[in-house]
Design a protein around this motif. Structure first.
Motif, PDB file in Angstrom:
ATOM      1  N   ARG A 291      -9.680  41.762  39.105  1.00 43.48           N
ATOM      2  CA  ARG A 291      -9.141  41.692  40.480  1.00 43.48           C
ATOM      3  C   ARG A 291      -8.560  40.302  40.745  1.00 43.48           C
ATOM      4  O   ARG A 291      -7.535  40.171  41.420  1.00 43.48           O
ATOM      5  N   MET A 292      -9.203  39.280  40.212  1.00 45.57           N
ATOM      6  CA  MET A 292      -8.677  37.928  40.382  1.00 45.57           C
ATOM      7  C   MET A 292      -7.307  37.789  39.720  1.00 45.57           C
ATOM      8  O   MET A 292      -6.410  37.128  40.247  1.00 45.57           O
ATOM      9  N   ALA A 293      -7.149  38.425  38.565  1.00 39.16           N
ATOM     10  CA  ALA A 293      -5.886  38.295  37.831  1.00 39.16           C
ATOM     11  C   ALA A 293      -4.724  38.949  38.560  1.00 39.16           C
ATOM     12  O   ALA A 293      -3.566  38.568  38.342  1.00 39.16           O
ATOM     13  N   THR A 294      -5.004  39.937  39.409  1.00 36.89           N
ATOM     14  CA  THR A 294      -3.920  40.635  40.114  1.00 36.89           C
ATOM     15  C   THR A 294      -3.517  39.945  41.410  1.00 36.89           C
ATOM     16  O   THR A 294      -2.562  40.374  42.046  1.00 36.89           O
ATOM     17  N   ALA A 295      -4.245  38.899  41.806  1.00 35.56           N
ATOM     18  CA  ALA A 295      -3.961  38.251  43.092  1.00 35.56           C
ATOM     19  C   ALA A 295      -2.680  37.435  43.064  1.00 35.56           C
ATOM     20  O   ALA A 295      -2.102  37.136  44.112  1.00 35.56           O
ATOM     21  N   GLY A 296      -2.235  37.037  41.877  1.00 37.38           N
ATOM     22  CA  GLY A 296      -0.990  36.270  41.797  1.00 37.38           C
ATOM     23  C   GLY A 296      -1.153  34.813  42.163  1.00 37.38           C
ATOM     24  O   GLY A 296      -0.165  34.149  42.490  1.00 37.38           O
ATOM     25  N   VAL A 297      -2.388  34.293  42.143  1.00 34.34           N
ATOM     26  CA  VAL A 297      -2.637  32.872  42.370  1.00 34.34           C
ATOM     27  C   VAL A 297      -3.610  32.410  41.292  1.00 34.34           C
ATOM     28  O   VAL A 297      -4.162  33.206  40.529  1.00 34.34           O
ATOM     29  N   HIS A 298      -3.846  31.109  41.245  1.00 28.95           N
ATOM     30  CA  HIS A 298      -4.781  30.545  40.273  1.00 28.95           C
ATOM     31  C   HIS A 298      -6.145  31.218  40.438  1.00 28.95           C
ATOM     32  O   HIS A 298      -6.559  31.541  41.555  1.00 28.95           O
ATOM     33  N   PRO A 299      -6.859  31.472  39.342  1.00 31.61           N
ATOM     34  CA  PRO A 299      -8.163  32.136  39.448  1.00 31.61           C
ATOM     35  C   PRO A 299      -9.130  31.473  40.427  1.00 31.61           C
ATOM     36  O   PRO A 299      -9.930  32.164  41.070  1.00 31.61           O
TER      37      PRO A 299
END
Length: 894
Positions: A471-479
């Motif tokens: 889910r973090m990877a799909t946010a489009g920002v730094h982890p």
């Protein structure tokens, strides 16, 4: 279809290129800028030039500006509109529909699409443009695509394009271990570009960090004026960053740099300080400022023919991909920006460097795209020869946390199986994995069947991505920012959007103040911030409504800790200060900082300082959002931070909390002497929260550390102890083993031997000072020897007196009054070393020194007798001292 496409030089190699792709499925195309490789080749791959069946093509560009420009150019060639046959997608904006055949995307968008749909269903070919720039996302996307071809889609055609001729490494990479991919070279209409070397007339300071000498920028502005006077056509000037662009624009326009009509200016603003993106300078010349965050209308203006003569000030975004019409002159500052990452401290920054020779050639080529041109280089030919040949790839310089998460989501956390031109540095990857473990994005493979939480931060690449990590990877920002977004919910989007942008150079160091200013702002930065905040708010998965703060379990990570602060409850009820502090602290838990003296100590252990006069200076606790560490400095500089309290710090940095017994020799701040410290300490990383003294703790190692750090000065050395040490040192010099050396280093090393059992009773420094050092030193006497026999403390002389021997010199010394030695024709030896005799007057002053007493009585005594007899008439001065009786007394009275 417009006829202009037939004039693009790349058309001559299209049959060869399409044939190579049909046969091999992969190819490398090299073509100079302006040949049509970015716009005509995708149309040919899609079958839009010859009426063949349509094939879906994705074109990946490293920059958003190039994405828009390529899509517009292709739509123009097709006599269509953007979003029809040719469209584009960038973060937060998509103009493509069901009829779109060629879609231009950023490499970041392509990575997201590959993670969602590795097979790229419906896509026939992918063109990766400007591979030579070596952006990390582009390298990663190509590695993923090669993996897809090898395992899922052998029919997927891949084309890598480059504006440089160095294509052999790419051909080998695309060949995937077999024969190299075919290389197709397209030659363009290469107009000659004349080089003019224009170094400053006076030395200027080299760039340091983000600072560029204002005198050098003034020189660049002068070179632009010179170019305008000497040449015709538009001028394209390359500068390292937006701040430098704004300053040079102000110098060219004669504008007041301290005020602007639209906004405050700076690196994150739409323009430089006080200078609009498009401004007319005296003489009817328009100044345009181009960078990755420039408004769309400015980008459009740059890429369209100008109605008046133009000066285009640009970062490296204009090096390739874009054809800027009308440019006949390039002014190159020779500077560029590169990322730098301090993996040990978790700090990253940009730094200004000299551009490579390859980059300088790319920049110069912009002047010769349409006609013969000229490049003014703001350095000397000798300096040019010393430049690096190529820029370093981003993978060797950048923070790799996002890359490591992408690799983990792809199924290769170590990135060991990815086809990359340069492998990621092991230390950078290890640091990235530690961060991802702490964020709950990775877990050890052994815990694969355990709940979806991190079991710790081991430095092993053998890990698996968690659902939370995906889910973090799909946010489009730094982890890091994705962690805060997931933990808090949609309301965190505004702060996360703020942290994902480069802030204006003159931004307040209070991040909450910057946030409130962005809310009120009407400038380009504020517009971009609002758009990104809206995108992020939509991207947060809503689980039953608004998030209630840091969560655990499936909705978050146990790493975020309990939401037990005074403001716990729905995030919508939090104050701005509390929300901003929680977001920053969750994203950067190791940067939670507590006041220590006049500075701050971060949980990572790094000291940090606020700018002079900062309003945040009175805070006890800070969550540091932006900081860097200048080269050669042990202290970080805080650029933006939020005031927090201890509760927020403990919630956000809960994984860093720990307690333990600390027994050490410590030197209190501001003091020179240390002492034993035995405490039970509660810490948040390196920050001490509380402590309590330990009773009956074993402090022996700490005492030995104190001896090693401060030396033997921690002991008390009365004269008898010093004399004992001198006797032992003499024995070691004269006899060697088994007599031990007693210099400082040797005594410290052998402390266990000669300071026992006193050491076992020591609890503090004062106990060390009470040790009988003279008695303790006796333990160094070999068991087979007696010190008094080898090096006696005193020697009896003929008068009967027992005189102390001085062992402090190279040879032992016996100092006695001359009258006490009558009759003594030879002084004894000590350990085989003859004594040196100091003969003293009756007043105890030196009268003579001799190593041969018999010779002194024969030859030297007569002169001493003649000199001293009249001064000391009460003392005996016999003519024959060898036959006289030694005495401590004066002559009897008569």
């Amino acid at each position: 279809m417009r006829s202009e496409w037939s004039g693009l030089p790349v058309r001559h190699v299209l049959p060869q290129l399409l044939s190579a792709l049909d046969e091999h499925g992969v190819a490398v195309l090299t073509a100079p800028p302006g040949t049509g490789k970015t716009t005509l080749v995708p149309l040919a791959l899609a079958g839009l030039l010859d009426g063949s069946p349509a094939r879906k093509v994705i074109v990946a560009e490293p920059r958003r500006m190039a994405v828009r420009a390529a899509a517009r150019r292709m739509a123009w060639l097709l006599e269509s509109r953007v979003g029809a046959e040719a469209g584009f997608s960038i973060r937060g904006e998509r103009r493509a529909g069901p009829d779109t055949i060629v879609e231009v995307v950023t490499t970041g968008v392509l990575l997201q699409r590959l993670q969602r749909d590795p097979e790229l269903g419906g896509v026939d070919a992918v063109l990766l443009d400007e591979c030579h720039e070596r952006h990390l996302d582009a390298d990663t996307a190509l590695a993923f695509l090669l993996d897809v071809r090898a395992t899922l889609r052998p029919d997927l055609r891949l084309l890598a394009t480059s504006a440089t001729a160095d294509a052999v490494p790419w051909a080998r990479l695309l060949g995937a271990g077999a024969s190299p991919a075919p290389i197709i070279h397209a030659s363009g209409t290469l107009h000659p570009v004349t080089e003019i070397w224009a170094p400053p007339s006076r030395p200027t300071a080299p760039p340091h960090g983000l600072r560029v000498d204002p005198a050098f920028l003034s020189h660049v502005a002068d070179v632009v004026r010179r170019a305008l006077a000497e040449r015709e056509g538009d001028v394209l000037c390359f500068l390292p960053g937006v701040g430098e662009i704004g300053r040079v624009a102000g110098m060219l326009g004669g504008l007041d740099l301290s005020a602007g009509p639209d906004h405050p200016g700076g690196p994150g603003d739409a323009s430089g300080p006080g200078v609009p993106h498009g401004a007319d300078v005296p003489g009817g010349i328009q100044v345009l400022q181009v960078h990755g965050q420039a408004p769309a209308h400015v980008q459009d203006a740059v890429l369209a023919p100008g109605r008046t003569r133009r000066v285009i000030l640009s970062t490296s975004v204009a090096e390739s991909s874009l054809t800027v019409p009308g440019v006949r002159v390039v002014v190159d500052s020779g500077l560029a920006r590169e990322p730098r990452t301090d993996h040990a401290r978790g700090l990253g920054s940009l730094t200004t460097v000299r551009a490579s020779r390859a980059s300088a050639e790319q920049r110069a080529g912009r002047a010769g795209r349409e006609a013969p041109g000229v490049v003014y280089r703001c350095w000397s030919r000798a300096e040019h020869d010393r430049l690096p040949e190529h820029s370093r790839p981003e993978i060797a310089l950048a923070d790799l946390t996002g890359f490591a998460l992408q690799a983990a989501c792809w199924g290769d956390p170590a990135a060991a199986g990815l086809a990359l031109l340069d492998p990621p540095p092991p230390a950078a990857m290890a640091a990235a994995r530690r961060t991802l473990h702490a964020l709950g994005a990775l877990r050890p493979r052994a815990a694969a069947d355990a709940p979806d939480v991190s079991a710790g931060p081991p430095d092993t690449p053998d890990a698996v991505v968690t659902d939370r990590g995906r889910r973090m990877a799909t946010a489009g920002v730094h982890p890091r920012l994705a962690r805060a977004l997931l933990d808090i919910g949609p309301r965190a989007a505004e702060v996360v959007a703020l942290l994902s942008e480069q802030l204006p150079r003159d931004a307040d160091d209070d991040l909450v103040a910057v946030w409130r200013s962005a809310r009120r702002g009407r400038d380009g930065f504020s517009a971009r911030w609002r758009q990104e905040a809206e995108r992020l708010a939509r991207a947060v998965p809503r689980e039953g409504g608004e998030s209630s703060g840091p969560r655990s379990g499936a909705g978050g990570s146990r790493n975020s800790g309990p939401a037990g602060t005074r403001n716990s409850g729905p995030a919508g009820a939090w104050s701005d200060d509390h929300l901003a502090g929680m977001v920053v602290a969750l994203a950067y838990p190791e940067r939670v900082a507590r006041r220590r003296g006049g500075a701050y100590l971060m949980a990572s252990g790094t000291a940090a300082e606020l700018p002079a006069g900062s309003r945040l200076g009175a805070a006890e606790w800070l969550a540091v959002a932006v900081a860097d560490r200048p080269a050669g400095s042990a202290t970080a500089r805080i650029a933006q931070a939020v005031v927090i309290d201890e509760e927020i710090a403990e919630v956000a940095a809960a994984p860093l909390r720990g307690s333990g017994d600390e027994i050490a020799w410590r030197v209190p701040p501001g003091q020179r002497q240390g002492d034993v410290s035995a405490r039970r300490v509660e810490r948040l990383g390196a920050i001490e929260l509380s402590s309590a003294p330990l009773r009956d703790a074993g402090v022996r190692p700490a005492v030995l550390d104190g001896l090693r750090s401060e030396g033997l000065s921690v002991l008390r050395w009365p004269p008898e102890a010093a004399a004992m040490r001198e006797r032992l040192a003499f024995c070691h010099r004269a006899l060697g083993e088994p007599w031990r050396p007693v210099d400082d280093a040797s005594l410290v090393e052998a402390a266990d031997l000669w300071l026992e059992p006193e050491l076992s009773r020591v609890r503090r420094r004062s106990d060390l000072e009470r040790i009988d050092v003279a008695a303790a030193l006796l333990r160094l006497v070999p068991w087979s020897a007696r010190l008094e026999e080898v090096a006696p403390e005193r020697i009896e002389v003929p008068s009967g007196s027992r005189i102390r021997v001085d062992y402090s010199g190279e040879r032992p010394v016996l100092a006695a009054k001359l009258q006490e030695l009558f009759g003594w024709d030879e002084a004894p030896s000590v350990a085989g070393v003859p004594l040196v005799v100091h003969l003293l007057s009756p007043a105890g002053r030196p009268a003579a020194v001799t190593g041969d007493l018999a010779s002194f009585w024969r030859e030297g005594y007569r002169a001493v007798r003649a000199e001293l007899r009249g001064r000391y008439p009460k003392h005996p001065w016999p003519e024959d001292p060898l036959s006289a009786t030694a005495t401590r007394r004066t002559n009897p009275r008569r």
